[in-house]
Each structure stands twice: as structure tokens, then as C-alpha cells.
Design a protein around this motif. Structure first.
Motif, PDB file in Angstrom:
ATOM      1  N   ASP A 105       0.871  -1.170   0.000  1.00 10.85           N
ATOM      2  CA  ASP A 105       0.000   0.000   0.000  1.00 10.85           C
ATOM      3  C   ASP A 105       0.909   1.220   0.000  1.00 10.85           C
ATOM      4  O   ASP A 105       1.749   1.363   0.903  1.00 10.85           O
ATOM      5  CB  ASP A 105      -0.894  -0.007   1.247  1.00 10.85           C
ATOM      6  CG  ASP A 105      -1.941   1.092   1.224  1.00 10.85           C
ATOM      7  OD1 ASP A 105      -1.627   2.202   0.771  1.00 10.85           O
ATOM      8  OD2 ASP A 105      -3.075   0.842   1.680  1.00 10.85           O
ATOM      9  N   ALA A 107       0.451   4.079   0.927  1.00  9.61           N
ATOM     10  CA  ALA A 107       0.269   4.930   2.102  1.00  9.61           C
ATOM     11  C   ALA A 107       1.125   4.482   3.279  1.00  9.61           C
ATOM     12  O   ALA A 107       1.327   5.241   4.226  1.00  9.61           O
ATOM     13  CB  ALA A 107      -1.208   4.947   2.516  1.00  9.61           C
ATOM     14  N   TRP A 108       1.613   3.255   3.252  1.00  7.08           N
ATOM     15  CA  TRP A 108       2.406   2.745   4.364  1.00  7.08           C
ATOM     16  C   TRP A 108       3.825   3.303   4.325  1.00  7.08           C
ATOM     17  O   TRP A 108       4.375   3.579   3.256  1.00  7.08           O
ATOM     18  CB  TRP A 108       2.487   1.223   4.319  1.00  7.08           C
ATOM     19  CG  TRP A 108       1.174   0.516   4.451  1.00  7.08           C
ATOM     20  CD1 TRP A 108       0.002   1.016   4.920  1.00  7.08           C
ATOM     21  CD2 TRP A 108       0.909  -0.846   4.080  1.00  7.08           C
ATOM     22  NE1 TRP A 108      -0.986   0.066   4.873  1.00  7.08           N
ATOM     23  CE2 TRP A 108      -0.455  -1.082   4.364  1.00  7.08           C
ATOM     24  CE3 TRP A 108       1.680  -1.869   3.536  1.00  7.08           C
ATOM     25  CZ2 TRP A 108      -1.055  -2.320   4.124  1.00  7.08           C
ATOM     26  CZ3 TRP A 108       1.096  -3.107   3.304  1.00  7.08           C
ATOM     27  CH2 TRP A 108      -0.259  -3.326   3.600  1.00  7.08           C
ATOM     28  N   ARG A 176     -10.855  -2.788  14.138  1.00  2.00           N
ATOM     29  CA  ARG A 176     -11.332  -1.400  14.061  1.00  2.00           C
ATOM     30  C   ARG A 176     -11.777  -0.904  15.433  1.00  2.00           C
ATOM     31  O   ARG A 176     -11.460   0.227  15.834  1.00  2.00           O
ATOM     32  CB  ARG A 176     -12.485  -1.287  13.060  1.00  2.00           C
ATOM     33  CG  ARG A 176     -12.096  -1.463  11.610  1.00  2.00           C
ATOM     34  CD  ARG A 176     -13.277  -1.266  10.697  1.00  2.00           C
ATOM     35  NE  ARG A 176     -13.785   0.109  10.777  1.00  2.00           N
ATOM     36  CZ  ARG A 176     -14.904   0.542  10.190  1.00  2.00           C
ATOM     37  NH1 ARG A 176     -15.650  -0.302   9.492  1.00  2.00           N
ATOM     38  NH2 ARG A 176     -15.270   1.796  10.299  1.00  2.00           N
ATOM     39  N   ASP A 185      -2.904   6.160  16.802  1.00  5.72           N
ATOM     40  CA  ASP A 185      -2.450   7.028  15.722  1.00  5.72           C
ATOM     41  C   ASP A 185      -1.671   6.266  14.659  1.00  5.72           C
ATOM     42  O   ASP A 185      -1.715   6.616  13.475  1.00  5.72           O
ATOM     43  CB  ASP A 185      -1.535   8.132  16.277  1.00  5.72           C
ATOM     44  CG  ASP A 185      -2.240   9.022  17.275  1.00  5.72           C
ATOM     45  OD1 ASP A 185      -3.360   9.475  16.979  1.00  5.72           O
ATOM     46  OD2 ASP A 185      -1.664   9.264  18.354  1.00  5.72           O
ATOM     47  N   ARG A 205      -6.479   0.971   7.522  1.00  2.00           N
ATOM     48  CA  ARG A 205      -6.833   1.703   6.311  1.00  2.00           C
ATOM     49  C   ARG A 205      -8.206   2.360   6.473  1.00  2.00           C
ATOM     50  O   ARG A 205      -8.388   3.537   6.140  1.00  2.00           O
ATOM     51  CB  ARG A 205      -6.832   0.752   5.120  1.00  2.00           C
ATOM     52  CG  ARG A 205      -7.055   1.421   3.776  1.00  2.00           C
ATOM     53  CD  ARG A 205      -7.019   0.410   2.645  1.00  2.00           C
ATOM     54  NE  ARG A 205      -5.699  -0.198   2.493  1.00  2.00           N
ATOM     55  CZ  ARG A 205      -5.421  -1.461   2.728  1.00  2.00           C
ATOM     56  NH1 ARG A 205      -6.379  -2.285   3.144  1.00  2.00           N
ATOM     57  NH2 ARG A 205      -4.197  -1.928   2.558  1.00  2.00           N
ATOM     58  N   THR A 206      -9.151   1.600   7.000  1.00  2.00           N
ATOM     59  CA  THR A 206     -10.513   2.120   7.171  1.00  2.00           C
ATOM     60  C   THR A 206     -10.567   3.235   8.205  1.00  2.00           C
ATOM     61  O   THR A 206     -11.281   4.233   8.029  1.00  2.00           O
ATOM     62  CB  THR A 206     -11.459   0.980   7.590  1.00  2.00           C
ATOM     63  OG1 THR A 206     -11.397  -0.064   6.611  1.00  2.00           O
ATOM     64  CG2 THR A 206     -12.891   1.464   7.716  1.00  2.00           C
ATOM     65  N   GLU A 207      -9.813   3.080   9.295  1.00  2.00           N
ATOM     66  CA  GLU A 207      -9.837   4.064  10.377  1.00  2.00           C
ATOM     67  C   GLU A 207      -8.836   5.197  10.163  1.00  2.00           C
ATOM     68  O   GLU A 207      -8.690   6.058  11.039  1.00  2.00           O
ATOM     69  CB  GLU A 207      -9.537   3.357  11.702  1.00  2.00           C
ATOM     70  CG  GLU A 207     -10.564   2.314  12.119  1.00  2.00           C
ATOM     71  CD  GLU A 207     -11.930   2.938  12.395  1.00  2.00           C
ATOM     72  OE1 GLU A 207     -11.966   4.060  12.962  1.00  2.00           O
ATOM     73  OE2 GLU A 207     -12.940   2.303  12.031  1.00  2.00           O
ATOM     74  N   GLU A 208      -8.135   5.185   9.015  1.00  2.00           N
ATOM     75  CA  GLU A 208      -7.158   6.218   8.675  1.00  2.00           C
ATOM     76  C   GLU A 208      -6.046   6.309   9.719  1.00  2.00           C
ATOM     77  O   GLU A 208      -5.636   7.398  10.149  1.00  2.00           O
ATOM     78  CB  GLU A 208      -7.838   7.574   8.472  1.00  2.00           C
ATOM     79  CG  GLU A 208      -8.843   7.560   7.312  1.00  2.00           C
ATOM     80  CD  GLU A 208      -9.458   8.918   7.061  1.00  2.00           C
ATOM     81  OE1 GLU A 208      -9.346   9.812   7.926  1.00  2.00           O
ATOM     82  OE2 GLU A 208     -10.043   9.099   5.976  1.00  2.00           O
ATOM     83  N   VAL A 209      -5.580   5.146  10.136  1.00  2.00           N
ATOM     84  CA  VAL A 209      -4.455   5.035  11.058  1.00  2.00           C
ATOM     85  C   VAL A 209      -3.184   4.800  10.231  1.00  2.00           C
ATOM     86  O   VAL A 209      -3.174   3.961   9.324  1.00  2.00           O
ATOM     87  CB  VAL A 209      -4.673   3.871  12.050  1.00  2.00           C
ATOM     88  CG1 VAL A 209      -3.407   3.559  12.836  1.00  2.00           C
ATOM     89  CG2 VAL A 209      -5.826   4.193  12.993  1.00  2.00           C
ATOM     90  N   ALA A 210      -2.135   5.526  10.533  1.00  2.00           N
ATOM     91  CA  ALA A 210      -0.880   5.366   9.807  1.00  2.00           C
ATOM     92  C   ALA A 210      -0.293   3.974  10.071  1.00  2.00           C
ATOM     93  O   ALA A 210      -0.532   3.374  11.123  1.00  2.00           O
ATOM     94  CB  ALA A 210       0.110   6.441  10.227  1.00  2.00           C
TER      95      ALA A 210
END
Length: 247
Positions: A105, A107-108, A176, A185, A205-210
Motif C-alpha cells: 500500500d 500509504a504505508w 477497528r 495514531d 486503512r478504514t480508520e485512517e491510522v498510519a
């Protein structure tokens, strides 16, 4: 009659492979002994180290092992290194069962080693799922850590820490809920792959956690490798059949 099949590792794949083979062959599964109460395994179980490469060579010869399947955790690099060297010395066929890593991903944040993870942390609340044995890496971090492990950790650890003793598989919804309840975070985890622990990444990903993902150590070069249990079982059957027919 051929000797036993040795399966290295306490992974899900090792357990499934033992179950596939135990009705056809003598199967010995070797566990490192790091988990106090491992799940039951089909066939025979051996717990503890071998004493390095020389000890493993001696054990393979004494037990007249016919084939070795290395299904250890993708991060158990030293055991894999020893197994490759020992099977070569003992003349025992070797296969590495290496499950695929998690789908990447962008974003990771991917770090090359666990030691590089503290510098990549963002936010104040960290969900750490890298195991209980290397908490010293994070001992000087100011963040608060939720540490999930099968057994209680020992040794140096972060000053601000809560331990959650649990064992997968986990669900996306459960993960989640955990992320929300602890106001996480950033998730720090290893690229272990497999379905038993993948839910946390979807939850993040769903909870927008890094996510900080620790990359796998380099795979051994020049050895036979498969990615799934069915292929490993077929390799064992073919290998043992050829050894039987050659006698």
C-alpha cells in the motif's frame, strides 16, 4: 520405508502441512519454544533449539530425516539460515514454505528493520504488533504503546505501555474497534503475510491510522521455495516417492 518429515516452525502453514501429511508419513514438527502454550499440532512435536548448524546436522542424521520443510515465520531468518546449511551438509532435501507478504500500500511507511521503526513513528499512541521479544527497540520512545502479544513481555520496554495478551486470527471489525477504543495514531507491524493477522491492516486503512511496516529479511538464495501448503505437500510426496524408488 523412508524416515520422518521434519517441519520447522509453529506457523499456521506448518500446522496445516502437518495435518495434510500425518496420515501418510511420520511427521515431526519442531517449535522454537518461544510460546508458552502453543496450539495442538498433528503428529509428533519437538520443542527447543538444535544447538546451531552442527546440532541440527547431527539430529537429522540420527533421526534419518527424509525431508525438511522450513515453514518458520518469515522473520525467523537465523533458523532458516541454519536449516539451509544443515540440510546441505546432511544431504537431506530442503524446501522453504514462504507465504507471500501483505499486498503493498503506497500509504504505508516501509522500514528495512525493526530498529528503524521508532524514527518513523507519527502521533502519540502506537499499536505495536511486532512480538514481545524486541520491545527494547522502543524503550526510549516517548509515545504510549499498546503491545499485543501471545505471552507477557520481559526485559526493557517503553515506559508508557499497556499489554494486550491475545492470539489471532483477528477480524477487521474487532481490529477497528480496538483502534478506536485506544485512539491509535499509528500501527507498527511486520510484513509477516498470511490471513491470520491481515485484518489489522484493513482496519488501519478504514480508520485512517498510519502504518509502519517492517520489511522482511532477505530470502535465502538458491533454495527451492513454494508459497502455499498444497505445493509443499506435493513436494514432500514427490520427494519421498523418489527416495523410496531409489533404494
Amino acid at each position: 520405508m523412508t524416515g520422518p518429515v521434519l517441519i520447522l516452525g509453529g506457523t499456521t502453514e506448518a500446522r496445516e502441512l502437518a495435518g495434510d501429511l500425518v496420515g501418510e508419513h511420520r511427521v515431526i514438527t519442531s517449535l522454537a519454544g518461544r510460546v508458552r502454550a502453543p496450539k495442538p499440532l498433528p503428529g509428533e512435536v519437538r520443542i527447543g533449539g538444535f544447538g546451531g548448524v552442527d546440532g541440527l546436522v547431527e539430529w537429522l542424521r540420527t533421526e534419518r530425516v527424509a525431508a525438511v520443510v522450513d515453514a518458520t515465520h518469515p522473520f525467523a531468518a537465523q533458523m532458516t539460515e541454519h536449516a539451509v546449511a544443515a540440510t546441505a551438509q546432511a544431504g537431506v532435501p530442503y524446501l522453504r514454505l514462504d507465504r507471500p507478504g501483505f499486498p503493498p500500500d503506497p500509504a504505508w511507511t516501509v522500514v528495512p528493520t525493526l530498529a528503524a521503526a521508532p524514527a518513523a513513528l507519527t502521533g502519540d499512541r502506537v499499536f505495536l504488533t511486532t512480538g514481545r521479544q524486541h520491545l527494547a527497540v522502543f524503550a526510549d520512545c516517548p509515545q504510549w504503546f499498546l503491545v499485543r502479544a501471545v505471552d507477557p513481555p520481559t526485559g526493557p520496554a517503553p515506559a508508557r505501555m499497556q499489554v494486550l495478551l491475545d492470539r489471532g486470527p483477528f477480524t477487521v471489525e474487532g481490529e477497528r474497534k480496538l483502534l478506536r477504543e485506544h485512539r491509535i495514531d499509528v500501527l507498527v507491524t511486520k510484513d509477516s503475510g498470511g490471513g491470520a493477522t491481515a485484518a489489522k491492516l484493513e482496519a488501519a486503512r478504514t480508520e485512517e491510522v498510519a502504518v509502519v511496516l517492517v520489511a522482511r529479511p532477505p530470502a535465502p538464495a538458491g533454495v527451492a521455495t513454494v508459497a502455499d501448503v498444497a505445493s509443499a505437500a506435493e513436494w514432500v510426496r514427490t520427494t519421498l516417492a523418489s527416495r523410496t524408488n531409489s533404494w
